[in-house]
Design an enzyme around this catalytic site. Structure first.
Site, PDB file in Angstrom:
ATOM      1  N   SER A 191       0.534  -3.556   6.359  1.00 43.19           N
ATOM      2  CA  SER A 191       0.506  -3.488   7.817  1.00 43.19           C
ATOM      3  C   SER A 191      -0.830  -4.018   8.358  1.00 43.19           C
ATOM      4  CB  SER A 191       0.726  -2.040   8.253  1.00 43.19           C
ATOM      5  OG  SER A 191      -0.341  -1.252   7.795  1.00 43.19           O
ATOM      6  N   THR A 229       0.817  -1.217   0.000  1.00 45.67           N
ATOM      7  CA  THR A 229       0.000   0.000   0.000  1.00 45.67           C
ATOM      8  C   THR A 229       0.853   1.271   0.000  1.00 45.67           C
ATOM      9  OG1 THR A 229      -0.105  -0.074   2.408  1.00 45.67           O
ATOM     10  CG2 THR A 229      -1.929  -1.093   1.209  1.00 45.67           C
ATOM     11  N   THR A 277       4.168   3.819  -1.223  1.00 46.66           N
ATOM     12  CA  THR A 277       4.516   4.437  -2.497  1.00 46.66           C
ATOM     13  C   THR A 277       5.276   3.480  -3.400  1.00 46.66           C
ATOM     14  OG1 THR A 277       4.786   6.457  -1.209  1.00 46.66           O
ATOM     15  CG2 THR A 277       5.528   6.518  -3.482  1.00 46.66           C
ATOM     16  N   HIS A 291      15.334  12.691 -10.035  1.00 47.96           N
ATOM     17  CA  HIS A 291      16.458  13.313  -9.338  1.00 47.96           C
ATOM     18  C   HIS A 291      17.469  13.808 -10.373  1.00 47.96           C
ATOM     19  CE1 HIS A 291      14.706  11.828  -5.792  1.00 47.96           C
ATOM     20  NE2 HIS A 291      15.550  10.893  -5.441  1.00 47.96           N
ATOM     21  N   CYS A 334      18.041   5.681  -4.375  1.00 52.82           N
ATOM     22  CA  CYS A 334      17.688   6.195  -5.694  1.00 52.82           C
ATOM     23  C   CYS A 334      18.763   7.129  -6.267  1.00 52.82           C
ATOM     24  CB  CYS A 334      16.345   6.908  -5.626  1.00 52.82           C
ATOM     25  SG  CYS A 334      16.115   7.972  -4.192  1.00 52.82           S
TER      26      CYS A 334
END
Lengths: 361, 361, 361, 361
Positions: free
Chosen positions: C41, C16, C18, C251, C154
């Site tokens: 969770s 659930t 990102t 980025h 990342c």
């Protein structure tokens, strides 16, 4: 069911502009429309397209256009094209589009110049493709095979889709009050300076409110029985406030409407009518038409431009927050992708309808 | 003319929160209100203020607070204060504000908890400071000197100022339709996640539309002749749509109104009435009141949050784009600084009015 | 040439969140990986996925997941899965991933917890898929078939791809100085408060600089000849400054490097080496690997996050502005899509490599 | 101690532009400089200032300018002015500034045109006001009383202040590597199109890197002993990468430096030297100089443009995140308000220094 349509050559005018770039992206994967020639302003003429354009799309320039040279926006350079898509700016669109029409082309224009012309249809393909029929009168009057079809302002386009769905189900709407929160891409490129819109709202877009108020009445109007064009919905009261917000793509509109019929339909009926709405562009099998014309959201905080604008390739209208209006009857929030259904996608679906209905020779 | 008021000690509850920080900034340069004690949640108690706060203002922490320790939000810790400003969150404000009132403090609250209580005035200082008079009934009922005064939701605050100006000049408004474009700071800190609002509009703010529709009717209503509190403007129809936009400070509101009186006033008269509006907070010489309650803009693209929100320290309402509404009578765009007049500034002016009128012992 | 791989069931932990949402979007159209079970969770367990998730992707929840129920993150609930993708937060990933490994699963993790473990490979699939071989040592040590593979931070991921290309062509790089401009999505959801980042730069991301400086040395290091894991590139000097900017995805990194070899290669050679770079993930025919590992831009103002992050589904690294550095040898700007190659896409390609090389039973 | 300076009339060229507007705002409250005449392009000449300008400041047009008429940018129209501030664009600044100098005016220019001229000082007032002395050579060479003083590029301005502080304390810096994250206001108005920068980074600003690399060497250089102007710091290696980010005001710069002296100073010493730095503009009592030239932040996530750019009216430089650089010696993050110290404020302080030191007749 969709009929099989043979490949057709098309031309794109204003091909280096924002709308023109979008036309090219959409047409690159079109099942039967083939870009054969592209036109732009004199300083681009003769250049290979990648040299001429300041490409601002999030996908690379499609391969098909990498070796295509830019032509002047003159009919002679577009021989072999059946259809002309115009993404020209209003300041040049008037004369050029007329020249192409007079030269026998079917011109599908995003520009505002001829939207109010009596014999030019103003077509939102999910709403009034039947208005295309008036091009026969254009042809008769001019004694030429060319014609012009316009599509509506991007904000108007989003508004009239749910209005049409509601009128089909519940009869006339007599009052509409709409406030828009419009994306920066609606102003083209370079368009809105960043210093004007970052951390800001600009509560004014020149000419936009007038367009929304007037175009709605033509699009929701009907072909007149005479040869004088359209019967506008002059009795409908439409009040628009247009604002610019720091959103890249996707116009949000907050709408309140009042129905003529008493009692007004309830929320559940309104929701069902919006969700059930289908249009001729769908039944004709137009390949660029959405599967679901209106996507109804039940989540209390939708639609949102960033999350919903790409749904169905931006070809549908999203509606949410359907609820009672303490002043008019009902209110809701809609989202329209201004660079897709609000611009190039509408032109292309209009052309698809025209092909399917035999308006293209 | 302003009377001379002796220095008064005040306390600020919720001093580490967004509204509390703003209270402290405003009070640091106040001519007669002196911050004597500050309260926050248990984890901050005992810390020096700079250690307790995640300061998010664009000016440094005023020197006066650098050595101030945070107290618990209990009346005993605020001895010596005459006035309590509450920037508490609604989930804790209820009990704490009541405790302070019962302990005899004059409590000026930004929280929504008591806005609908019959004997609690809901005061926008540029509109209805006369409603403060009802605190006498609070005191009588409780047989105690303490009382609670609330100020309105930030969006309501912006709306009622021009409505009050128009009603004073032209009599009752019977219909209001408003669409808001609200800043992120209205949601506090951490508030709106950046992933939810960058390049986006969220067309929903929980409870906000109901607040605007209800609070407007109390604020524009009148003190009832009996001891039952207020006569609400129940006959007024108010329809609000509230959206969140990527703006840091400053709520923009697009408003249409209908007057009871026929014919409705024309645009010039409306403009003049808004510009001429003055309120008791001004005539009483309240130091935090704006010089010009409503700033009327004639430029077609104003007011804008980034350019106009700091005018007069955010204590006035800006109005522009006054024009005829094809559905109701007139429409306009307003801007209110939600963290100033829409929050702490209103509480402070309310306290100034209360001081000037003898409500503070 | 790609070999044909039979369908394989996989599970997604943290489904659930990102990263988990991104895994599900990518896997929905995967040629042979099939999502069989999803974990989240305790408060989500037992709910149908659409009820459990606050979906924040720009495409709707894929149909395959609409009726899938959320399981607890326990190995027993994932029977039938060969591969586990973990999008868990670091605060819970440690124990859960270990439990899955001990239960015999091949775990591909985005979490930082085991990146520094001696026998756990830290694999950027366009750089060091050969490091996967160390999972044999994990299995031997544990005498179990399960293993953990991590992918990198990342920002590190974007950096090491061009570094690897340059080292392959020109030998060791001894010095790297990098400044990042990182997107908000890198912080997850709710992540960065909008009040912190709109009209702002935050020149600090907790732990990020240390990760970039350390992970680079492991990824560009080599499998040690002994069973002690990896030989880090301790002699390489890496200095990272990490900032957060108001960009949603993608980025940007400004990089200067110095080669050990003298004279350093010239700009043309560097450009050619970057453009020519290919990696095992490509030659093995991994379906999620990009066609072009490094896209070199010649336009002086590219790459840009908004325009270039979706190229090749975000699976490649874009490099531009290759030029001489007056301090080190050369400098350039790179862009990596932090939610694609920088996260879920890397895990998936790593799993594809593991399948192609027979690491998955 | 500040000496008392008599009121002096000044003129502002380019008064309708972004920098010109800022000059007017700052000068409206100046203790002794009085705006006597303003100049702009031919289409504005003769208009009252409010009619001529598209005002984009967040404060209203100061009253003093509401009835001021715009003059042509010709010396004859500025009789009575002792000082000329030029906010002209580079494409017209060259000839006009020369004409004013030749007519005997002291010209303080923001334009880049004469920054590299051998006898024109390039003055960052917190760094090298002593360079002003070279105007005597200008005057001698021309045998005229007029002269030109330029201030530096906004990004250079921010950089050289801490560099100067460090060199004063620790001797020469031999290497500087800087990456900037620059605000949109640095590009003027209309400047950066919103479509180019919203949700984006543009990793290129034309000419900016060259300016930073060259101007730093002149500013940190010294007056040559001969009459040939300046001794540049040619041995210093400076590498700049300049990017544009979605921030309205305030340039962030990530800087690494290497000292010539071994061992390099430690972090504590660096911090102390930055914080202790004072400059002649302060000791001379220049009213627009900051009290604290460099504000050192200890919070790990500061400075930030939105929170720190207005500190000391934008006249200082903020520095934070001072730490060891694994490649050079130390690294830090700085913030400079590009529209204040980075532009108009520097010109004004330069003029104040010139007044205090008797360069203005």
């Amino acid at each position: 069911m969709a009929q099989q349509i043979s490949p057709l050559n098309v031309g794109v005018l204003g091909a280096t502009g924002t709308v023109g770039q979008r036309f090219l992206v959409l047409l690159a994967s079109h099942p039967y429309l083939r870009v054969h020639a592209i036109g732009a302003s004199p300083r681009s003429v003769g250049l290979a397209y990648p040299k001429a354009v300041k490409w601002k799309q999030t996908t690379p320039i499609p391969k098909a256009y990498r070796d295509l040279n830019v032509s002047a926006c003159e009919p002679g350079a577009f021989a072999g094209c059946k259809i002309i898509f115009s993404g020209l700016d209003a300041d040049v669109a008037g004369d050029i589009e007329l020249a192409f029409r007079d030269a026998g082309f079917a011109v599908f224009s995003n520009a505002k110049n001829y939207r109010r012309a009596p014999l030019v249809p103003l077509v939102v393909p999910l709403v009034n493709p039947d208005h295309l029929a008036i091009v026969r009168q254009q042809q008769q009057e001019l004694k030429k095979p060319g014609f012009i079809v316009t599509n509506a302002n991007c904000s108007t386009t989003g508004l009239v889709v749910p209005l049409a769905a509601l009128e089909r189900a519940f009869g006339p709407i007599d009052t509409v009050l709409v406030t828009t929160l419009q994306a920066i891409s609606g102003a083209g490129y370079p368009g809105v300076p960043s210093l004007d819109i970052m951390d800001n709202v600009v509560p004014f877009i020149g000419g936009e409110e007038e367009k929304m108020e007037w175009e709605t009445k033509k699009i929701l109007g009907s072909l007149a029985s005479t040869t004088t064009g359209f019967a506008l919905r002059d009795e409908m009261r439409v009040s628009a406030t247009c604002t610019r917000v720091p959103v890249i793509d996707g116009h949000t509109e907050c709408v309140s409407v009042r129905f003529a019929r008493r009692p007004a339909p309830d929320i559940a009926a309104v929701r069902a009518a919006l969700s059930a709405y289908t249009c001729d562009a769908q039944t004709l099998g137009c390949p660029s038409a959405p599967v679901q014309a209106i996507e109804v959201h039940d989540a209390e905080d939708r639609p949102q431009p960033r999350l919903d604008r790409e749904s169905q390739a931006g070809a549908a209208v999203s509606v949410g927050r359907i609820r009672t209006c303490p002043v008019l009857d009902i209110k809701f929030v809609l989202l329209v992708n201004n660079v897709c259904l609000g611009a190039a996608t509408s032109s292309i679906i209009n052309a698809e309808v025209a092909c399917a209905q035999g308006f293209i020779a």
